[in-house]
Design a protein around this motif. Structure first.
Motif, short mmCIF file in Angstrom:
data_model
loop_
_atom_site.label_atom_id
_atom_site.label_comp_id
_atom_site.label_asym_id
_atom_site.label_seq_id
_atom_site.Cartn_x
_atom_site.Cartn_y
_atom_site.Cartn_z
N LYS A 55 5.34 10.69 -11.80
CA LYS A 55 4.20 11.05 -10.98
C LYS A 55 3.14 11.67 -11.88
O LYS A 55 3.45 12.50 -12.73
CB LYS A 55 4.65 12.05 -9.92
N THR A 107 0.83 -1.19 0.00
CA THR A 107 0.00 0.00 0.00
C THR A 107 0.88 1.26 0.00
O THR A 107 1.98 1.25 0.54
CB THR A 107 -0.97 -0.03 1.21
N ARG A 108 0.40 2.27 -0.63
CA ARG A 108 1.08 3.58 -0.76
C ARG A 108 2.42 3.51 -1.50
O ARG A 108 3.32 4.29 -1.21
CB ARG A 108 1.30 4.26 0.61
N THR A 109 2.61 2.56 -2.37
CA THR A 109 3.87 2.54 -3.10
C THR A 109 3.65 2.97 -4.55
O THR A 109 4.53 2.81 -5.39
CB THR A 109 4.55 1.15 -3.07
N GLY A 110 2.46 3.49 -4.83
CA GLY A 110 2.25 4.12 -6.14
C GLY A 110 1.53 3.29 -7.18
O GLY A 110 1.66 3.57 -8.37
N LYS A 111 0.75 2.31 -6.77
CA LYS A 111 0.02 1.51 -7.77
C LYS A 111 -1.01 2.36 -8.51
O LYS A 111 -1.07 2.35 -9.73
CB LYS A 111 -0.69 0.32 -7.09
N SER A 112 -1.80 3.08 -7.73
CA SER A 112 -2.84 3.90 -8.37
C SER A 112 -2.21 4.97 -9.24
O SER A 112 -2.72 5.30 -10.31
CB SER A 112 -3.72 4.56 -7.32
N ASN A 113 -1.08 5.49 -8.78
CA ASN A 113 -0.40 6.49 -9.59
C ASN A 113 0.03 5.89 -10.93
O ASN A 113 -0.08 6.53 -11.97
CB ASN A 113 0.81 7.05 -8.84
N VAL A 123 8.47 5.30 -3.43
CA VAL A 123 7.19 5.34 -4.12
C VAL A 123 7.41 5.44 -5.63
O VAL A 123 8.19 6.26 -6.09
CB VAL A 123 6.37 6.56 -3.64
N GLY A 124 6.77 4.57 -6.36
CA GLY A 124 6.84 4.63 -7.82
C GLY A 124 8.05 3.93 -8.43
O GLY A 124 8.19 3.89 -9.65
N GLN A 153 11.50 4.12 -12.69
CA GLN A 153 10.78 5.02 -11.80
C GLN A 153 9.60 5.56 -12.60
O GLN A 153 9.78 6.25 -13.60
CB GLN A 153 11.70 6.18 -11.35
N ILE A 154 8.39 5.23 -12.15
CA ILE A 154 7.20 5.70 -12.86
C ILE A 154 7.01 7.19 -12.58
O ILE A 154 7.18 7.65 -11.44
CB ILE A 154 5.94 4.92 -12.38
N GLN A 175 -2.26 -5.64 -3.85
CA GLN A 175 -1.07 -5.64 -3.00
C GLN A 175 -0.39 -7.00 -2.98
O GLN A 175 0.79 -7.10 -2.68
CB GLN A 175 -1.47 -5.30 -1.57
N GLN A 204 -4.31 15.21 -1.35
CA GLN A 204 -2.87 15.06 -1.58
C GLN A 204 -2.47 15.39 -3.00
O GLN A 204 -1.49 16.05 -3.24
CB GLN A 204 -2.47 13.61 -1.34
N ASP A 205 -3.27 14.87 -3.93
CA ASP A 205 -2.77 14.89 -5.29
C ASP A 205 -3.33 16.02 -6.16
O ASP A 205 -2.82 16.27 -7.24
CB ASP A 205 -3.01 13.53 -5.95
N1 LIG Z 1 5.88 7.83 -8.99
C1 LIG Z 1 5.57 8.61 -7.96
N2 LIG Z 1 6.33 9.67 -7.69
C2 LIG Z 1 6.02 10.47 -6.65
N3 LIG Z 1 4.97 10.29 -5.84
C3 LIG Z 1 4.17 9.27 -6.07
C4 LIG Z 1 4.43 8.37 -7.14
N4 LIG Z 1 3.49 7.42 -7.13
C5 LIG Z 1 2.66 7.73 -6.11
N5 LIG Z 1 3.07 8.83 -5.47
C6 LIG Z 1 2.38 9.40 -4.30
O1 LIG Z 1 2.37 8.46 -3.25
C7 LIG Z 1 1.09 8.36 -2.64
C8 LIG Z 1 0.56 6.94 -2.73
O2 LIG Z 1 0.40 6.58 -4.07
P1 LIG Z 1 -0.77 5.66 -4.59
O3 LIG Z 1 -2.07 6.11 -4.06
O4 LIG Z 1 -0.61 5.58 -6.05
O5 LIG Z 1 -0.36 4.29 -3.90
P2 LIG Z 1 -1.13 2.89 -3.93
O6 LIG Z 1 -0.08 1.85 -4.08
O7 LIG Z 1 -2.19 2.93 -4.94
O8 LIG Z 1 -1.73 2.82 -2.48
P3 LIG Z 1 -3.01 1.98 -1.96
O9 LIG Z 1 -2.53 0.59 -1.73
O10 LIG Z 1 -3.35 2.70 -0.71
O11 LIG Z 1 -4.05 2.08 -3.01
C9 LIG Z 1 0.22 9.38 -3.37
O12 LIG Z 1 0.13 10.55 -2.62
C10 LIG Z 1 0.93 9.63 -4.66
O13 LIG Z 1 0.75 10.94 -5.13
#
Ligand SMILES: Nc1ncnc2c1ncn2[C@@H]1O[C@H](COP(=O)(O)OP(=O)(O)OP(=O)(O)O)[C@@H](O)[C@H]1O
Ligand SMILES: [Mg+2]
Length: 644
Positions: free
Chosen positions: A633, A225-231, A613-614, A630-631, A564, A268-269
């Protein structure tokens, strides 16, 4: 003279050493602190290239290596001892005291253990990559280079001539002058610490996902979680939108947005997909709100769908099952089809009965407060005799208002014993009777029942303005290359699951139908978050989601799923997934599941220990090996400017 495709891989200023040991699997490289520094450092997991040729000579083949770790040199032991002795002999913190120069020049050398990823070679002027080495010479003097810039770009975007030809063909079929577009989604990154190897943005190497790898294929996005999947998904959606609109390739995208994070800007975004592409995004919600289309259907016109929704909603309340309620829930609204009847009269009789049932249902809905569509009246067939017996002042054949319908059915119920339809059937069949009971709040014995009141709380699930089925409407948007966001963050969960499944089913069936007619279905990408809920490991493969994931490719449907846990996904779907994006995993079990695929094993330390993240390890269909990326943002402001 034909140009040498291998030549640009070798960058003289990136020389980092020599291969001193090699076999089919691995190569050990002798490097030196000076060469390393000149090449800006050698991060773990980076690529190296080894070649036999002398500088300036035409290359025959170039071996692609991945740095896995360090390797011991035979003299390391002795040198370490000398180094320790030297340190011991110094006073604490001496400044300016130099190590014995001989030791120092010796000690600069070190070994790198590398895995062989393949061999680039020149075949009639075309660059080819074999996924191994053909042979090796122990005596060969292989020079080693650390590729950057253009050379690195060539490595990460290698695509076999066969696949390139197939892409060109597909592009041509779709009316493209050039080849299919590529989607830039990030930049190459080898390690978490990226002070040197990605120092300035200008020298970072852009990673592109080939449309041919992405379209009609499966892509998994894994990570804690929070490692940037949705991003990653947002970035994909927006890049696909941007690139496809530039190139004129229509790609419909649909996002199953469980948390409402694509449809709405969050704190946040600051900015969402919907905001960036206001003209190309259509948002749907279960509960109607401004700016969203209702996922809902019109209960007056979509009888079966509406009734199924009511059934699901009432069942979720777990009310005591009274006979009348049971009778209402078990009604089947199947419109009799002419072709199923030999006798026209027979069909007509059945159809008239069906129309009566629907009319009673309409009256129940209206009485429960479900808003009537504009100009809608309740109409059914009644013979002249029936009309006269029940209520001569109105004519059901012409249509009744909802109030007139209530009165009509009330009067009819009072004389039901006398009423027969044209075929001499009792006028009230059991279904219609159950509906009229609901309408009048009376059971067969005339005692009070809650009746239509039970439906009142659900009137928001009905949309009076909708004229077409929501699924067909969505499919049309997808055919037109739009982004459809199903915001599933609000509303009843059972309802949500049912509707999302129904929409998925419609997309799949529509595209399969086009495919089975020998035509080309539109390109569609379906994005699913929390995918374990839909394509979990215990899900039967005959269910719609697993079917889409498994067979959708034929019908040009690409699936992108995020979760996840690697282990939570159906193994069969997992092993058919062509593209994988993996950020951070924090446990051995999950990593072990992942390590079954491709060469993710090479990235164990990186995936388990870096939490940036990402920062993803990416396997694409075309590339025979994993590339760390690195994906980018997702940047709503920038995207808005780009899309004008
Ligand atoms: N490549 C990136 N570069 C910088 N910041 C990022 C990147 N990807 C995501 N973030 C930031 O990190 C935070 C978490 O990202 P995200 O919501 O994409 O994670 P997630 O893996 O989808 O989490 P979850 O499991 O909670 O759905 C967000 O605030 C997002 O803006
Ligand atoms: Mg997420």
């Amino acid at each position: 003279m034909q140009k040498d495709p291998l030549a640009q891989l070798i960058q003289e200023d990136q020389f980092v050493g020599w291969v001193f040991q090699i076999d089919y699997e691995k190569a050990v490289v002798l490097t030196n602190d000076v060469w390393k520094s000149q090449a800006n450092g050698i991060p773990r997991n980076c690529f190296l290239l080894a070649t036999l040729i002398d500088p300036g000579e035409p290359a025959v083949e170039v071996i692609l290596l991945r740095v896995m770790g360090s390797a011991l040199l035979p003299m390391d032991d002795k040198l370490v001892r000398a180094k320790i002795e030297d340190f011991k002999n110094r006073a604490v913190n001496t400044i300016g005291q130099e190590m014995d120069t001989l030791i120092k020049s010796e000690i600069r050398f070190s070994g790198l253990e590398c895995r062989i990823l393949g061999t680039f070679y020149n075949q009639n002027g075309t660059l080819r990559l074999g996924a191994d080495i053909e042979s090796y010479l122990n005596s060969a003097e292989l020079r080693v280079y650390c590729p950057k810039g253009a050379a690195l770009e060539t490595i990460i975007h290698y695509i076999s001539p066969e696949r390139a030809a197939a892409t060109a063909q597909e592009a041509q079929r779709m009316g493209f002058k050039n080849t299919l577009p590529r989607f830039p989604i990030g930049t190459v990154r080898f390690t978490s610490t990226d002070r040197r190897h990605r120092g300035d943005a200008a020298s970072q190497v852009v990673f592109n996902l080939n449309a041919v790898d992405f379209l009609a294929r499966r892509t998994a996005v894994f990570g804690m979680t929070r490692t940037g999947k949705s991003n990653t998904i947002k970035q994909l959606v927006s890049v696909v939108m941007r690139t496809s609109s530039q190139s004129g390739l229509k790609i419909g995208q649909i996002i199953y947005d469980l948390n409402g994070e694509y449809a709405n800007a969050n704190q946040q975004d600051k900015g969402s997909i919907a905001e960036v592409y206001p003209n190309d995004t259509i948002r749907y919600r279960i509960i109607p709100v401004a700016g969203f289309q209702p996922i809902l259907n019109n209960f007056y016109t979509q009888i079966q769908e509406g009734h199924a929704t009511l059934r699901a909603l009432i069942e979720s309340l777990r009310l005591p099952r009274a006979t009348d309620l049971e009778a209402f829930l078990s009604i089947v609204f199947d419109e009799p089809r002419k072709e199923d009847f030999d006798d026209e009269d027979d069909w007509h009789k059945n159809h008239a009965r069906y129309r009566r049932k629907v009319a009673a249902y309409h009256a129940v809905l209206a009485r429960a407060g479900f808003e009537l569509p504009k100009g809608f009246n309740i109409q059914f067939e009644a013979s002249a005799i029936v009309c006269k017996l029940v209520n001569p002042s109105v004519d059901p054949n012409e249509g009744l208002t909802s109030a007139q319908a209530v009165t009509w059915f009330d009067l009819a119920r009072q004389i039901q014993e006398q009423l027969y339809s044209s075929g001499n059937d009792p006028w009230f069949d059991p279904d219609t009777k159950a509906l009229v009971n609901m309408l009048l709040q009376k059971n067969d014995q005339g005692a009070y029942i809650p009746g239509y009141r039970l439906l009142q709380p659900f009137k928001d699930y009905h949309s009076p303005n909708r004229t077409t089925d929501v699924s067909s409407e969505i499919y049309q948007h997808l055919e037109n290359g739009k982004i459809v966001i199903l915001d599933l963050s609000v509303g009843d969960t059972a309802q949500r699951d049912r509707l999302s499944k129904r929409i998925a089913q419609h997309i799949f069936q529509s595209s399969m139908r086009i495919f089975s007619l020998g035509k080309h279905p539109p390109h569609i990408v379906i994005y699913v978050e929390e995918a374990h809920n839909l394509i979990g490991r215990n899900e039967p493969l005959t269910e719609i989601w697993p079917r889409i994931a498994k067979e959708g490719g034929k019908a040009r449907i690409a699936t992108v799923y995020a979760t996840q846990e690697v282990s939570s996904i159906h193994p069969n779907i997992l092993s058919n997934t062509e593209n994988m994006f993996v950020s951070h995993l924090n446990n051995e079990n999950e990593f072990r599941e992942l390590a079954k695929f491709y060469d993710f094993r090479d990235f164990e330390s990186s995936i388990m220990h870096t939490q940036d993240v990402g920062f993803n390890r990416v396997k694409t269909f075309s590339n025979p090996f994993v590339i760390p990326v690195q994906i980018d943002k997702f940047n709503p402001e920038l995207e808005k400017q780009r899309s004008g």
